[in-house]
Structures are given as C-alpha cells and as structure tokens.
Scaffold this active site. Structure first.
Site, PDB file in Angstrom:
ATOM      1  N   GLU A 207       6.232   9.834   3.096  1.00 18.56           N
ATOM      2  CA  GLU A 207       5.794   8.260   2.522  1.00 18.56           C
ATOM      3  C   GLU A 207       4.701   8.780   1.341  1.00 18.56           C
ATOM      4  O   GLU A 207       3.697   9.282   1.614  1.00 18.56           O
ATOM      5  CB  GLU A 207       5.145   7.662   3.741  1.00 18.56           C
ATOM      6  CG  GLU A 207       4.774   6.123   3.439  1.00 18.56           C
ATOM      7  CD  GLU A 207       4.317   5.413   4.566  1.00 18.56           C
ATOM      8  OE1 GLU A 207       4.531   4.066   4.601  1.00 18.56           O
ATOM      9  OE2 GLU A 207       3.880   5.945   5.623  1.00 18.56           O
TER      10      GLU A 207
ATOM     11  N   ASP B  94       0.756  -1.268   0.104  1.00 16.14           N
ATOM     12  CA  ASP B  94       0.051   0.028   0.094  1.00 16.14           C
ATOM     13  C   ASP B  94       0.858   1.290  -0.074  1.00 16.14           C
ATOM     14  O   ASP B  94       0.473   2.416  -0.597  1.00 16.14           O
ATOM     15  CB  ASP B  94      -1.075   0.042   1.323  1.00 16.14           C
ATOM     16  CG  ASP B  94      -0.136   0.319   2.438  1.00 16.14           C
ATOM     17  OD1 ASP B  94       0.603  -0.538   2.913  1.00 16.14           O
ATOM     18  OD2 ASP B  94      -0.491   1.322   3.051  1.00 16.14           O
TER      19      ASP B  94
ATOM     20  N   TYR C 204      -5.335   1.082   9.317  1.00 19.30           N
ATOM     21  CA  TYR C 204      -6.436   1.421   8.540  1.00 19.30           C
ATOM     22  C   TYR C 204      -7.724   0.985   9.305  1.00 19.30           C
ATOM     23  O   TYR C 204      -8.592   0.213   8.788  1.00 19.30           O
ATOM     24  CB  TYR C 204      -6.426   0.463   7.106  1.00 19.30           C
ATOM     25  CG  TYR C 204      -5.403   1.211   6.416  1.00 19.30           C
ATOM     26  CD1 TYR C 204      -5.606   2.455   5.678  1.00 19.30           C
ATOM     27  CD2 TYR C 204      -3.970   0.188   6.287  1.00 19.30           C
ATOM     28  CE1 TYR C 204      -4.239   2.847   4.786  1.00 19.30           C
ATOM     29  CE2 TYR C 204      -3.000   0.939   5.230  1.00 19.30           C
ATOM     30  CZ  TYR C 204      -3.335   2.259   4.633  1.00 19.30           C
ATOM     31  OH  TYR C 204      -2.327   2.450   4.091  1.00 19.30           O
TER      32      TYR C 204
ATOM     33  N   ASP D  79       5.599   0.466   3.129  1.00 15.22           N
ATOM     34  CA  ASP D  79       5.903  -0.843   4.018  1.00 15.22           C
ATOM     35  C   ASP D  79       5.721  -1.840   3.018  1.00 15.22           C
ATOM     36  O   ASP D  79       5.485  -1.921   1.843  1.00 15.22           O
ATOM     37  CB  ASP D  79       4.936  -1.033   5.324  1.00 15.22           C
ATOM     38  CG  ASP D  79       3.711  -0.760   4.956  1.00 15.22           C
ATOM     39  OD1 ASP D  79       3.233  -0.970   3.788  1.00 15.22           O
ATOM     40  OD2 ASP D  79       2.924  -0.044   5.967  1.00 15.22           O
TER      41      ASP D  79
END
Length: 614
Positions: A472, A75, A227, A78
């Site tokens: 990120e 995603d 999430y 990571d």
C-alpha cells in the site's frame, strides 16, 4: 496506515549489503514522486490533470454537514480523507520546497510541486470554516474498508467529522497550523494574498490547538483504528510554533518553542522516528536551524539542547548513536513491517537538510561514537533513496513506474480497478473485491511515482495486492522525497540553506553541549526481574519504574504502550492509554512508582505522552 511511535529500541547488528549500480535518474524520480499526488486527488479534477485514468470524485463531501469539503487528498489506497496525515503531507511537501525550491526549479518541477501543495491547502482552508472549528476526516475507515471501489464509484459513508471547543484536538489543529504556515512561505512571493490567507488560518489554528488541549482521536473517535495519535499533542504544538516562527519571525512563537521545550519533551526525548504521528525530530531540526542562523536571541541555551537531540536522531540513523535504528541485511533503516518506507523517506529528508545546515555553518555532528561530517549524513540519506529506487538485494524499485522491476499489484483501489473512462460500468463494494481485488494480474492503471510500504526486516517483499503492509502506498511516504530528490538531482549547486540570515559560526572542533545536563521531567527504566519456560516458550517479567526527575509534582499522567503482548499490573487502562494506578493520583518530585507486565517477547515500547507539572 500505521500507528506507532518507537521510542525504545534494541541495538541490532547488521551486515551491510553492497550492490553495484550505474546511478539513478533523480530528476525522473522527482517528477514521478510529484505525479503520484495527482492520482490521490479528490474532488473536481483540473484540465491539466496528468493522471488521466482518474475522474471527479467525492463531489458531495461535506454537504450533509452543511459545509463544502470537496477536494483534498485520499491518504493511501482507500477513499477516506484523513486530516492528520494529509496535513503532515502538506507540511513535508512545503518544507521540501522551502529548502530546495531552487533545485526543483532547475529540475523543472517547482510549479508542479507548488500545485500539489495548493491542492491540499485549498482543501484545508475549506476544512477550517471558523477559528475554532476544523474538519478532520471525511468518510469512515471501517465502512470504507468493507468496499473495494474506485473513488468515482463510492457508495460508502461520506460523513464529515470535526473538532471544536467542545471536542478539541490539539494534534490535528497543530499539524494543520504547521501545514498552513509552511505553505505560506511557499507562496510568499508568487501569491502574497494567498500566503497571508494561509498564515491567518495557521495563527487561528495554533491558538485553537494551544487553548483547548486534547488529543484529536478522543473527539474524532473513528480515526483511532487508522491514525491514532499515540505521541499526544505536545510535539504538534512545538512543531506548529516552529513553523509559525519561520513564517513570521515573530518572537512570540520562538518564545513558545523555547519556554515549553522541557515540559513538552522537545529537549528531553531523544527520538529515533519521524512521521505523521511523532514530530519531535522535525522540531529539533528546525530549532537547530534557528540556532545556526543566529536567530536564537536569549534562547540559545535551549536551542542548543534541541540541536543535541537533533544530532542524536542523525547519529542513530547512521549507526553512531547510543541506540541505533535497526537495518535490514541490505542496509535499509527498519522500524516496522507495516509501511516501513514512510519512516525511511522522512528520515532521509531530515538527514539531508541537517547535512546542509551543518555545511552552511561549517560544523559537524557530534555523535556518541565519533564525529559525523555533513557529507556522511548526506551519503547515508542517498544510500536510503538508492535502496528505494532499486539498489537492494531484490533489485526491485519500490517506486511504482521507476526502474525495470517495481510493484505490479499495488494495494490501491483506483489503480487496481479498470478506469471509469475505459469502462464506466458501476463497480460495487463486493463486486470490486470479487473481480478486482482478488485478481493475480498487474494493476490496469499505473500508479506512477507511488512509494509502497516496502520490504520487511530481511529485505523480503511479496508483491501481492492483499499484502497491504508492504504494497500500500501513502501520500506521506512521497512528501519528504520531493526535497531529497531535488537535492540529489542538482547536487551542491547554489546551496546555502541558512541564508539570508547571517550565521554565527563556531569552530568545527568545539565540544558538544553536555548531554548529562539535559534530562526530561520523567524517566522510564525497564528491567527483566525473572524468566521461566512454559509450553515451549520463555516468559519474562518486566519491572518498569517511572521517576519524576523534576522539582514539581506530576499530575494527569498518561502513559502510552505499544507491542505489549501480555498482562499488565499497576496502571489503570483509560482506553486511549494508561494512567496512574488507583492508589495514587500524583507523583511528587523525586518519587517513583512501579508497574509490571509479562510476555514472551522483547520489552514493550513505553513512553509518557501527557502530563502536567504543578
């Protein structure tokens, strides 16, 4: 990876920043935005892989669970495969193609965009091996975040987590249904068999989501820190129904969208945020499309209310609403410091498509502070994209690889560690942190096209690898960009977003539906009742009143709260939100109850995420 559904906003005053620019190469930006997805691929990489510093990874995913879960997307920076944001990413890529596939074709990128979608849907098919079973995560965020390793070197857990009838997750199943349904439209003409396969999965997943209702993070608890579904699942049920209606034209799904509009909040909540967690604004825009296409049938009054809420979203973005979205001094829409650009790209997409819907039907948006023609919506969306590409106070592009200046220390394991093809030596968890994470030098691999988290509320940005809030990237940052960039690159050529359905056009100066007649079943009001100074800080006591405005009794109430920094009285903490206080178990029609909290900050963000009317 952020959590939050901002439903209550303060009105901010801003001074626009103007910067001269020679224009942007939207075609180049489009190509790069699609290329980024190749860097996020998990599994066996194809021969035509263009991001050559990547190699095969996650080849045993699902094996311990007796299922093949090889493939899909990581995603963000990571190495975990999170199902909810992955499905939303695929939905938004598909929506981009549904609306602007012709423009992508003219830009030479349609095939690449479709391959990016298919990489995701091939995985989702594997993740849905039975009608009422869906795997929603591979890997564990906690153990993964202890390691800084290339995907090719992973030594962390690859445990797979699923939802089923005993452990349901309506939001995850609903979003995955939306992804499958929207993608079925993408492949309808080029691969009818694959399109039908996707549609069958979408129908099964929608039935699963609707029949077994619950938040997915109660079943897949390891997702809660990364999430968490704060908005609940009602938005995903409406979202899935809207996409299934667009894909099938079956009245069952339009009826579902209309009949549950009020109860699920689709026509009640005026939302000013759209992203992987909160889908209401997307639902409202799709419902508006059906209305403008003349497909409302006997549900026209409900779809009109959806349309009004869609326009509330547009107006809040362009500064003509009742509660406008904050902007930075440089003019960027701003919701939060952590990965703010995810909301900028998704909002720019909604503004773009809604602008074209209005243009196609000869209408204008009706705002609380004036009328907004379609050109104003599109121009504002363009200003947000231009900011991202470099028209900002720092003259920095927040798309890696685009422009003269862009982030060099991206918070991304694969790009920050030398390619396994250049140096096959194993990189351990701690070794990765010591050798590569702590480096002050630029990344050895170019994460071409990635949209990073972006600047803060004052247009400041620290290009440092440890600054994950700003550096990120994420797949759902890029997905909405595909459509906007394709639209901006080609311009108005060949546009008519509402064809082939005949449009029922109403006069441009027709009055907007009265907002006063539309109200959600529950209302929340907050008031400061007192304040005092202590130890150099000012503390406020906030009184919050929840009122049942419906004609039925409310039970099973769930209230979500974010940005709460002090003690609270009058609600029960259920672990994943708040419930009725211990002394009541229901709220009759017309009745209210109060809870209070204290902190030295602006009001907390409070909304109703679940309830039942009986």
């Amino acid at each position: 990876m952020s959590v939050g559904a901002v439903l209550l906003h303060l009105l901010f005053v801003f001074v626009p920043f103007v910067v001269a620019a020679a224009g942007h190469d939207y075609g180049k930006a489009l190509s790069k935005s699609i290329l980024f997805f190749e860097a996020q691929r998990s599994g066996y990489l194809p021969k035509n892989q263009r991001i050559t510093w990547r190699a095969n990874s996650g080849l045993l995913d699902g094996k311990a669970n007796g299922v093949d879960l090889v493939g899909g997307y990581y995603d963000a920076g990571d190495n975990v495969k999170f199902g909810l944001p992955m499905a939303f990413t695929i939905t938004m890529m598909s929506w981009s193609i549904v609306e602007y596939g012709k423009q992508m074709s003219r830009s030479g990128e349609l095939r690449n965009a479709m391959e990016a979608v298919k990489w995701g849907t091939d995985y989702l098919i594997k993740a849905h091996p039975e009608p009422y079973v869906l795997y929603g995560e591979v890997g564990d965020g906690n153990s993964d975040h202890y390691c800084w390793q290339r995907p090719e070197d992973m030594t962390t857990s690859r445990q797979a987590y699923r939802i089923d009838t005993n452990h349901p997750g309506s939001d995850l199943a609903g979003e995955t249904a939306a992804a499958m349904a929207s993608a079925s439209i993408v492949f309808k003409h080029s691969d009818p068999a694959y399109s039908n396969q996707l549609l069958n999965h979408a129908k099964q997943l929608f039935e699963f989501a609707d029949k077994y209702r619950a938040k997915y993070d109660r079943s897949i608890t390891v997702a809660q820190d990364y999430y968490q579904s704060i908005s609940g699942y009602m938005d995903e049920l409406l979202w899935a129904a809207a996409w299934l209606y667009q894909a099938t034209d079956e009245n069952y799904y339009l009826d579902y969208l209309a009949n549950n509009a009020d109860e699920f909040g689709g026509t009640g909540w005026a939302i000013t945020e759209f992203g992987w967690d909160v889908k209401f604004a997307g639902v409202q825009v799709l419902a508006s499309k059906f209305l403008l296409q003349g497909k409302a049938a006997h549900h026209s009054s409900v779809l009109e209310r959806y349309k009004q809420k869609a326009e509330n979203f547009m107006c809040s973005c362009i500064g003509k609403g009742v509660r406008n979205v904050q902007r930075t001094p440089g003019g960027l829409l701003f919701w939060q410091r952590w990965n703010n650009l995810q909301f900028v790209t998704s909002s720019a997409f909604l503004l773009t498509v809604y602008s074209d819907y209005l243009s196609s039907s000869g209408q204008k948006a009706q705002c609380a502070n004036g009328i907004a023609p379609p050109s104003e919506l599109l121009s504002f969306a363009k200003s947000q994209i231009d900011y991202i590409l470099g028209d900002n106070p720092r003259a920095t592009s927040y798309m890696v690889g685009y422009g003269r200046t862009y982030p060099q220390q991206v918070h991304h394991r694969g790009s920050s560690i030398v390619s396994i093809k250049a140096n096959p030596s194993f990189v351990s968890c701690k070794g990765g942190y010591q050798t590569w994470f702590s480096r002050k030098a630029s990344d050895p691999n170019l994460l071409d096209g990635a949209i990073v988290g972006g600047p803060d509320a004052y247009d400041d940005f620290a290009d440092e690898r440890h600054n994950y809030e700003q550096t990120e990237p994420a797949t759902y940052n890029n997905a909405p960009l595909l459509g906007v960039l394709a639209r901006l690159n080609v311009g108005n050529a060949g546009l008519n977003q509402l064809l082939p359905v005949m449009i029922n056009t109403k006069p441009v100066n027709s009055p907007a539906p009265s907002v006063a007649k539309v109200s959600p079943p529950l209302s929340i009001t907050q008031t400061v009742t007192t304040s005092w100074n202590a130890n150099g800080k000012t503390y406020y006591r906030y009184s919050t009143i929840v009122t049942n405005k419906s004609s039925k009794t409310v039970k099973n109430l769930k209230i979500s709260i974010s940005k709460l920094y002090g003690p609270l009285w009058g609600l029960r903490n259920s672990g994943n939100g708040y419930e009725f206080p211990a002394w009541i178990d229901s709220l009759p029609a017309g009745k209210s109850f109060e809870f209070v909290y204290i902190h030295s900050a602006s009001p907390a963000e409070i909304w109703v995420s679940e309830y039942t009317l009986v």
